[in-house]
Every structure is written in C-alpha cells, then in structure tokens.
Design a protein around this motif. Structure first.
Motif, PDB file in Angstrom:
ATOM      1  N   ARG A 181       0.815  -1.302   0.097  1.00  0.00           N
ATOM      2  CA  ARG A 181       0.034  -0.006   0.014  1.00  0.00           C
ATOM      3  C   ARG A 181       0.995   1.339  -0.083  1.00  0.00           C
ATOM      4  O   ARG A 181       1.909   1.382   0.647  1.00  0.00           O
ATOM      5  N   ARG A 182       0.381   2.224  -0.746  1.00  0.00           N
ATOM      6  CA  ARG A 182       1.281   3.646  -0.982  1.00  0.00           C
ATOM      7  C   ARG A 182       1.174   4.238   0.526  1.00  0.00           C
ATOM      8  O   ARG A 182       0.085   4.266   1.302  1.00  0.00           O
ATOM      9  N   ALA A 183       2.229   4.818   0.717  1.00  0.00           N
ATOM     10  CA  ALA A 183       2.446   5.593   2.053  1.00  0.00           C
ATOM     11  C   ALA A 183       1.746   6.632   2.244  1.00  0.00           C
ATOM     12  O   ALA A 183       1.212   6.902   3.358  1.00  0.00           O
ATOM     13  N   ASP A 184       1.506   7.360   1.130  1.00  0.00           N
ATOM     14  CA  ASP A 184       0.556   8.456   1.275  1.00  0.00           C
ATOM     15  C   ASP A 184      -0.969   8.254   1.619  1.00  0.00           C
ATOM     16  O   ASP A 184      -1.719   9.040   1.788  1.00  0.00           O
ATOM     17  N   THR A 185      -1.358   7.023   1.823  1.00  0.00           N
ATOM     18  CA  THR A 185      -2.562   6.815   2.100  1.00  0.00           C
ATOM     19  C   THR A 185      -2.696   6.084   3.617  1.00  0.00           C
ATOM     20  O   THR A 185      -3.750   5.657   4.073  1.00  0.00           O
ATOM     21  N   PHE A 186      -1.747   5.936   4.061  1.00  0.00           N
ATOM     22  CA  PHE A 186      -1.576   5.410   5.630  1.00  0.00           C
ATOM     23  C   PHE A 186      -2.471   6.137   6.520  1.00  0.00           C
ATOM     24  O   PHE A 186      -2.939   5.571   7.392  1.00  0.00           O
ATOM     25  N   ALA A 187      -2.456   7.263   6.407  1.00  0.00           N
ATOM     26  CA  ALA A 187      -3.436   8.116   7.295  1.00  0.00           C
ATOM     27  C   ALA A 187      -4.710   7.781   7.214  1.00  0.00           C
ATOM     28  O   ALA A 187      -5.425   7.854   8.465  1.00  0.00           O
ATOM     29  N   VAL A 329      -0.980   0.831  24.335  1.00  0.00           N
ATOM     30  CA  VAL A 329      -2.097   1.993  24.407  1.00  0.00           C
ATOM     31  C   VAL A 329      -2.299   2.532  22.825  1.00  0.00           C
ATOM     32  O   VAL A 329      -3.270   3.047  22.768  1.00  0.00           O
ATOM     33  N   ALA A 330      -1.202   2.826  22.244  1.00  0.00           N
ATOM     34  CA  ALA A 330      -1.371   3.099  20.887  1.00  0.00           C
ATOM     35  C   ALA A 330      -2.482   2.522  19.980  1.00  0.00           C
ATOM     36  O   ALA A 330      -3.267   2.939  19.297  1.00  0.00           O
ATOM     37  N   PHE A 341      -3.721   5.686  11.912  1.00  0.00           N
ATOM     38  CA  PHE A 341      -2.759   4.654  11.963  1.00  0.00           C
ATOM     39  C   PHE A 341      -1.255   5.181  11.930  1.00  0.00           C
ATOM     40  O   PHE A 341      -0.281   4.743  12.691  1.00  0.00           O
ATOM     41  N   LEU A 342      -0.874   6.388  11.259  1.00  0.00           N
ATOM     42  CA  LEU A 342       0.525   6.865  11.177  1.00  0.00           C
ATOM     43  C   LEU A 342       0.740   7.276  12.718  1.00  0.00           C
ATOM     44  O   LEU A 342       2.227   7.195  13.099  1.00  0.00           O
ATOM     45  N   SER A 343      -0.219   7.757  13.475  1.00  0.00           N
ATOM     46  CA  SER A 343       0.136   8.427  14.894  1.00  0.00           C
ATOM     47  C   SER A 343       0.536   7.137  15.814  1.00  0.00           C
ATOM     48  O   SER A 343       1.433   7.335  16.585  1.00  0.00           O
TER      49      SER A 343
END
Length: 380
Positions: A181-187, A329-330, A341-343
């Motif tokens: 999956r493209r990284a720019d869609t991870f959020a 916790v995350a 997801f990125l957080s």
C-alpha cells in the motif's frame, strides 16, 4: 504424560493448544484452563477437558463461573494472584502462556520461578522482562520454549551450530495487509482494514501489530533477550508466503531455515513436546506450498516501527517494557478512533525517545516502566 496449563485458553493460541491436546490425548492432559473474562467459552472448555483448576482473570466474573461449574469438583480461582498461583502448581508440567499483553507477565514469571516448562506465546513477557526471565530460568532449571512461529523457528535452527558461530538471526515477516500500500494513504487506514491479515487468523491486537509491523519490532527485542543475541545481529526480511518462519545465518555462510505450512499448531506442539517431535496433521512438504517463495527488504520508511524495535533492543533494560506498553496504548487508541494509523508510529517513537532506561532487574521495575509509558502515551 505432560500435564498442561493453558493461560489464555479461549483465545486463538489457547484454542490451538487445546487442538494439540485433542490430537495427542495419550501425551497431554489439561490441568489448568485460564481466561480473562470469557466465562461462557471457559465453562464450555472446562466441561469438555475436566481440568483440576479453572481461573478467570476478571474477579467480577468469578460468581458466574462458580454458578456454571457448581458441583463439578473443579477448583476455581480468579484475579492476577489466582493466575500466578496456578502457573506454579505442583501438578503442572508445562505452562502455555498465551495471555495477550503485559497482563501475562506474572504468569510467565511464576511459571519460570517454579521450574516449569514455559511454552511462551506471550511475547510481551520476554520483551519487557527478558533478562529477569532468563535469570530466573537459569536458577530454577525452567525451559523457555518460544511459541511465536519466528522464534520457534530460530530455536530449532540454532541447533545446527554453536551460538559463537552465528553471524545473524533473520526474522521473517509477512508484511501484513499493507505491504504494497502507498505510504501517502496510511493516514486513512481503517481499523477494519488493519484487522484483515493476509495469512494468519489472529486476535485483534496482534493483527493490528502485524499491520503496523510493530509485532516485528517487538520480536526483535524478544529475540535479543530470548537467544542472548546482540541487537545488530538480528535482521528482518519480508516473506509474504509465511512458509519460511525464520532463518539463522552462520559464519561460514550456511543459512538454516525452518519451513512449514503456516499453522500455529506446529510451534505449539513442538514447545509442548520438546525435545521430541510428535506426529502431526500439519502438512509437510508439498510443491503447492513451497513452489513460490519470495523475499523483500523491509521498508523502514513506511514502517518505522522496525527502527523502534532495533533501538529498544540496543538500549536494553526497560526500553522493551516502554516500547510494548506505548504500543498497547497506541493500538487501543487507534481502535477507538482517537488517533490514526500513522500516529501509532509517531506516538510510540516519541515516548520511547523520552524514556530514561534502567536495568529491568525486578518485576516492579518493569511494571513501573510500563505504567510510565502508558501515562506518557495518554499525553501524546
């Protein structure tokens, strides 16, 4: 006959451990069944396997358990103390530690201190308190046999040579559901997407850990302690087919791999029966399973969790406990929709960077580090 105590018996790994018992009733009997709060499933298992002891981690659920098993003759226990006490019972030979998270640490410590064989599926115990467990095992004579497929593979591969001859350990990773999956869609990744693992059927926590590849980060730390191996001798390679479960490279260039169809019953059975190998219904070599095996370098830019795991393994001490707690916790916050997801990567990395490591030389020290990390995560 091995008398087995299964902690986390209603979960995925626990149920598969019972499937091993079913396949080999002449080899194993169930002495203890333990679960968190799944009373109905626990009662059903107790009626079928007739253990001497049943434990529910949630003390509030004890009343329902007592009502359901009244007159059965089974001794009932509850809470953290009940779990720890039953892991050390004289009539237990092997403890299958499959409780998820740091909650499983007291069971692992109790079993090892009592000299039991520990079939370790609770990786958090070794991640958070590896030196403590290894020291206790050396003192008591306990055998710690890993159940995670990767560490079970390494355990077997290391028999091909001495530890001094090992060049590196190579952990394999499926890559999870977002390998391509493209990284720019991870959020925008949803919880439902993160739960869909392409190979394994697992519980929600470990499925999300696989999606973030945080499971591999934790496994780096686990391998560091379990095999007393320097962090820089532990590598990760992506292997989508999940047939090569891990490898050991020796100093002469020989690479020993453990391969099998992806089935958790195999490492469970091996840990429970070690050093013997029993017959199994797990399929052996077949061209359809082994004909197409591929390997890729992991992308640490998209999955910085791998760098966090390597950092925690290098730092040692309480870094593993902090990495594990912050991640727990995350994951909880991601599931609740509080962070994206990125957080997960960002927050765990921030907490780990803030931590001042000390030696993980007591359970209380480990739990203190765990508590600190959880509080820090809530401030992120």
């Amino acid at each position: 006959m091995q008398k087995v105590a299964i902690f986390g018996s209603t979960g995925s790994v626990g149920r598969q451990a019972l499937a091993v018992v079913d396949e080999h009733p002449q080899e194993f009997s169930v002495a203890v069944l333990a679960a968190g709060a799944s009373v109905d499933a626990l009662v059903e298992q107790a009626r079928r396997y007739r253990p001497q002891h049943v434990v529910v981690g949630d003390t509030a659920a004890l009343g329902a358990l007592q009502d359901a098993l009244a007159g059965s003759g089974i001794l009932l226990h509850s809470g953290a103390q009940g779990l720890a006490e039953c892991a050390a019972l004289p009539d237990v030979d092997c403890v299958v530690a499959a409780i998820t998270g740091i909650r499983g640490l007291p069971v692992s410590v109790s079993a090892v201190q009592a000299g039991k064989r520990l079939a370790l599926a609770n990786k958090e115990s070794m991640v958070a308190a590896g030196p403590l467990l290894r020291a206790a095992a050396a003192k008591s004579g306990s055998e710690i046999i890993p159940v995670d497929s990767e560490h079970a593979a390494i355990f077997q591969c290391l028999m091909a040579g001495s530890r001094e001859e090992v060049r590196r350990i190579i952990l394999t990773a499926s890559g999870g559901p977002f390998r391509t999956r493209r990284a720019d869609t991870f959020a925008s990744i949803t919880v439902a997407e993160a739960l869909r693992h392409p190979t394994w059927s697992m519980g929600p926590k470990i499925s999300i850990d696989s999606a973030t590849m945080m499971n591999k980060a934790l496994e780096i730390v686990e391998a560091r302690h379990l095999f007393d191996m320097e962090a820089d001798k532990i590598a990760v390679v992506v292997h989508p087919q999940s047939v090569v479960h891990s490898m050991v490279e020796f100093q002469d260039g020989a690479v020993i791999a453990q391969m099998s169809a992806p089935d958790m019953r195999l490492p469970l059975q091996y840990a429970m029966s070690w050093p013997r190998r029993l017959q199994s219904s797990t399929p052996g070599f077949h061209v359809s399973i082994f004909q197409s095996l591929t390997f890729e370098e992991p992308d640490v830019q998209r999955f910085p969790s791998l760098l966090l795991g390597l950092d925690a393994a290098r730092r040692g001490g309480t870094a593993g406990a902090v990495l594990n707690a912050a991640n727990e916790v995350a994951v909880e916050r991601f599931v609740r929709g509080e962070i994206n997801f990125l957080s997960v990567f960002e927050h765990v990395g921030r907490v780990l960077a803030r931590h001042q490591c000390v030696a993980a030389d007591s359970v209380q020290t480990v739990l203190d580090a765990d508590c600190w990390a959880r509080e820090e995560m809530l401030r992120c």
